[in-house]
Design a protein around this motif. Structure first.
Motif, PDB file in Angstrom:
ATOM      1  N   LEU A 197      34.001  42.217  56.090  1.00 30.52           N
ATOM      2  CA  LEU A 197      34.324  43.198  57.127  1.00 30.52           C
ATOM      3  C   LEU A 197      35.221  44.311  56.581  1.00 30.52           C
ATOM      4  O   LEU A 197      35.043  45.488  56.906  1.00 30.52           O
ATOM      5  CB  LEU A 197      35.021  42.481  58.298  1.00 30.52           C
ATOM      6  CG  LEU A 197      35.017  43.161  59.655  1.00 30.52           C
ATOM      7  CD1 LEU A 197      33.605  43.426  60.112  1.00 30.52           C
ATOM      8  CD2 LEU A 197      35.742  42.286  60.664  1.00 30.52           C
ATOM      9  N   PHE A 198      36.177  43.928  55.754  1.00 28.86           N
ATOM     10  CA  PHE A 198      37.124  44.910  55.235  1.00 28.86           C
ATOM     11  C   PHE A 198      36.818  45.303  53.789  1.00 28.86           C
ATOM     12  O   PHE A 198      37.639  45.937  53.128  1.00 28.86           O
ATOM     13  CB  PHE A 198      38.556  44.378  55.341  1.00 28.86           C
ATOM     14  CG  PHE A 198      39.019  44.193  56.750  1.00 28.86           C
ATOM     15  CD1 PHE A 198      39.069  45.276  57.629  1.00 28.86           C
ATOM     16  CD2 PHE A 198      39.398  42.944  57.221  1.00 28.86           C
ATOM     17  CE1 PHE A 198      39.493  45.118  58.939  1.00 28.86           C
ATOM     18  CE2 PHE A 198      39.821  42.777  58.526  1.00 28.86           C
ATOM     19  CZ  PHE A 198      39.863  43.861  59.387  1.00 28.86           C
ATOM     20  N   ALA A 199      35.654  44.889  53.311  1.00 28.31           N
ATOM     21  CA  ALA A 199      35.209  45.265  51.966  1.00 28.31           C
ATOM     22  C   ALA A 199      36.249  44.906  50.909  1.00 28.31           C
ATOM     23  O   ALA A 199      36.616  45.702  50.053  1.00 28.31           O
ATOM     24  CB  ALA A 199      34.877  46.756  51.904  1.00 28.31           C
ATOM     25  N   ILE A 200      36.754  43.663  50.997  1.00 28.23           N
ATOM     26  CA  ILE A 200      37.681  43.164  49.986  1.00 28.23           C
ATOM     27  C   ILE A 200      36.911  42.229  49.060  1.00 28.23           C
ATOM     28  O   ILE A 200      36.120  41.409  49.522  1.00 28.23           O
ATOM     29  CB  ILE A 200      38.848  42.390  50.646  1.00 28.23           C
ATOM     30  CG1 ILE A 200      39.599  43.298  51.616  1.00 28.23           C
ATOM     31  CG2 ILE A 200      39.786  41.826  49.589  1.00 28.23           C
ATOM     32  CD1 ILE A 200      40.621  42.563  52.458  1.00 28.23           C
ATOM     33  N   ASP A 201      37.137  42.366  47.761  1.00 27.93           N
ATOM     34  CA  ASP A 201      36.483  41.486  46.800  1.00 27.93           C
ATOM     35  C   ASP A 201      36.818  40.045  47.133  1.00 27.93           C
ATOM     36  O   ASP A 201      37.976  39.676  47.263  1.00 27.93           O
ATOM     37  CB  ASP A 201      36.959  41.834  45.378  1.00 27.93           C
ATOM     38  CG  ASP A 201      36.375  40.880  44.336  1.00 27.93           C
ATOM     39  OD1 ASP A 201      35.414  40.148  44.671  1.00 27.93           O
ATOM     40  OD2 ASP A 201      36.885  40.880  43.205  1.00 27.93           O
ATOM     41  N   ILE A 202      35.750  39.232  47.244  1.00 27.40           N
ATOM     42  CA  ILE A 202      35.919  37.847  47.716  1.00 27.40           C
ATOM     43  C   ILE A 202      36.796  37.024  46.787  1.00 27.40           C
ATOM     44  O   ILE A 202      37.388  36.016  47.177  1.00 27.40           O
ATOM     45  CB  ILE A 202      34.532  37.169  47.899  1.00 27.40           C
ATOM     46  CG1 ILE A 202      34.658  35.847  48.658  1.00 27.40           C
ATOM     47  CG2 ILE A 202      33.860  36.941  46.557  1.00 27.40           C
ATOM     48  CD1 ILE A 202      35.118  35.980  50.065  1.00 27.40           C
ATOM     49  N   ASN A 203      36.921  37.458  45.532  1.00 25.12           N
ATOM     50  CA  ASN A 203      37.714  36.691  44.574  1.00 25.12           C
ATOM     51  C   ASN A 203      39.141  37.230  44.400  1.00 25.12           C
ATOM     52  O   ASN A 203      39.960  36.605  43.726  1.00 25.12           O
ATOM     53  CB  ASN A 203      37.009  36.676  43.213  1.00 25.12           C
ATOM     54  CG  ASN A 203      35.702  35.928  43.269  1.00 25.12           C
ATOM     55  OD1 ASN A 203      35.629  34.820  43.814  1.00 25.12           O
ATOM     56  ND2 ASN A 203      34.655  36.533  42.735  1.00 25.12           N
TER      57      ASN A 203
END
Lengths: 208, 208
Positions: B169-175
Motif C-alpha cells: 500500500l505504501f510502496a515500501i520494500d518488503i525486506n
DNA sequence: GTTTAATTCAAACGTTTGTTTAGTTTTGTG
DNA sequence: CACAAAACTAAACAAACGTTTGAATTAAAC
C-alpha cells in the motif's frame, strides 16, 4: 467429481486451517475430520497447498459491496453504517476464513501471499472510496484514510484472532461458537459506529 | 551454559516464529540460521515448545507501564498520549514477538495459550484503568472500554500482522525493516492520538 | 450386459520432523 | 598437569508428514 464431498472437505479444511493454522493442520487431520480417505485430498485438489488455493478461490467473492458504493441515494454516513453492518456480519459468519486471511503473511508460498494481499487491497479500495466521497462532500474530516481503514479492519480482526482473550474477558465458553458470535457482533457494530462517527465527524470548533 | 549463545538462539527463533509461525519453523531452520548445532536447541531448552516458552518468559516483562498509571501528576489525556507512544514504540521494536503473541490462539499447547492470554489480560488491565480514571474524572466519554482497547490493540496488530499488505500500500520494500518501522511508527502514533481523542472527548453538544 | 471411466481405498513411498545418543572437544578447578 | 563438568558434534532414531501407487469398487455410457 462429487461437488458435495469436495465442498465438505473444503469446509472442514477451512475450520482446521482457521483454528490451528495451515502448517498446524495435517492432511490426515482434514481427512479424518471430514471422514474421507486420505488420498481423496490429493485426488480432488492435487496437494495441500492447492487445497488452500481452492479455499481462497471459493471465498474470492469476499468483496461484493460495489453496489453499495455506487448507490447515490445513500449519504456517506449511511454508507459507513451499512459497511459496518455488512463487514461485521460477513466476518463473524466466516470467523475461520478470516483467520486464514490474517495468517496469510506467514504463508511460505508467494502465490498465496499475493492472492490474499490482493483480496485485502480490493476491500481496502471499497472502504477508501466511501471515506473519500465523504471528505469530498465535506462531511467527513480529513483523516488518514489508510490508518482509518486499518483501525476498522484491525478492530474486527482483533475479535476474530484473539478469541481466547475475549472469551475469557467476557466469560464466554470457549467452545460456544454461537454465543461468541452473537455477543461480539453486537458489541462490534455498536462500538465501530461510535468510533468511526467520532473520528469522521467535523466538530463544531473546527468549522470556524 | 553460555548465556550469549542461548540468547542468540532465542532471538533467531523469535524472528523465524514471528515470520513463518511456530509450526512453519523447524528446529533445523533455527539451528542453521543461528549457526549452532541442531542438538544445541534440545540441550539448551529441552524441546521446541519449551524454546517458545523460554521466549515468552524472556519477554514476559512485556507490560511495564504500571508506573505511568500511578503517576498522579499526569492528566488522563497525557496518560493516553504516553501509552500510545509507549506501546507503538515497544511493539514496533518487537514486530516478530508481537506476531508470535497474535498467533498464540493457534498454539496446540493449552499452557502456551493461557500464558499469552494472561499477558494480554495484564496489558488490558493497564489500559482499562487509564480510561476508567478519565471517565471517573468526567474527562472521557462513557465508551465501551473493552472495545476501545480492542481498537487500540487491533490497529497496531493490523500493522504488524498484515505487513505485506501495508508494504504494498505504501510502496515500501518488503525486506526493508527499518523503512517499514519508521514509516508506520509515525503514522500509527499520529492516527491513534487523533482517533482516541475523538473517541474519548466529551463533545459540546453532549454537555447540555 | 458389457465396457469404460470415475471414485475409493489400504498400503507404501520418500522426506522432513523433533529428539536422542554416544562420542569428542573445550572449559574450569584443585 | 590431571580430572571432572560443561559444551559441542555428527549420526541416528522413531514418528509424522505430504504424496503416490495399484488394486478394488462404483457409476455411467452404449
Amino acid at each position: 467429481m462429487s461437488a458435495d464431498k469436495r465442498d465438505h472437505i473444503l469446509m472442514v479444511a477451512e475450520k482446521l486451517f482457521g483454528e490451528k493454522g495451515f502448517d498446524g493442520t495435517s492432511v490426515r487431520d482434514i481427512a479424518q475430520q471430514a471422514q474421507v480417505n486420505l488420498a481423496m485430498i490429493s485426488y480432488y485438489f492435487g496437494s495441500k497447498e492447492k487445497l488452500l488455493e481452492s479455499l481462497l478461490e471459493m471465498r474470492a467473492n469476499y468483496t461484493i459491496l460495489e453496489a453499495l458504493n455506487k448507490d447515490e441515494t445513500l449519504s456517506p454516513w449511511q454508507k459507513v453504517d451499512r459497511v459496518i453492518e455488512f463487514y461485521v456480519d460477513k466476518i463473524m459468519r466466516n470467523l475461520c476464513f478470516h483467520n486464514i486471511m490474517q495468517q496469510g503473511n506467514q504463508a511460505q508460498s508467494e502465490e498465496i501471499r499475493e492472492y490474499i494481499t490482493n483480496i485485502k487491497l480490493k476491500n481496502f479500495e471499497q472502504l477508501k472510496e466511501i471515506i473519500l466521497d465523504g471528505q469530498k462532500k465535506q462531511i467527513f474530516r480529513n483523516v488518514d484514510i489508510e490508518m482509518t481503514v486499518g483501525s476498522f479492519m484491525g478492530t474486527i480482526s482483533q475479535i476474530t484472532l484473539a478469541r481466547h482473550f475475549y472469551s475469557k474477558l467476557f466469560a464466554i465458553d470457549i467452545n460456544d461458537d454461537a454465543a461468541y458470535i452473537e455477543t461480539m457482533t453486537g458489541k462490534l457494530k455498536k462500538h465501530l459506529k461510535q468510533l468511526l462517527h467520532a473520528h469522521l465527524v467535523i466538530r463544531n470548533e473546527e468549522l470556524n
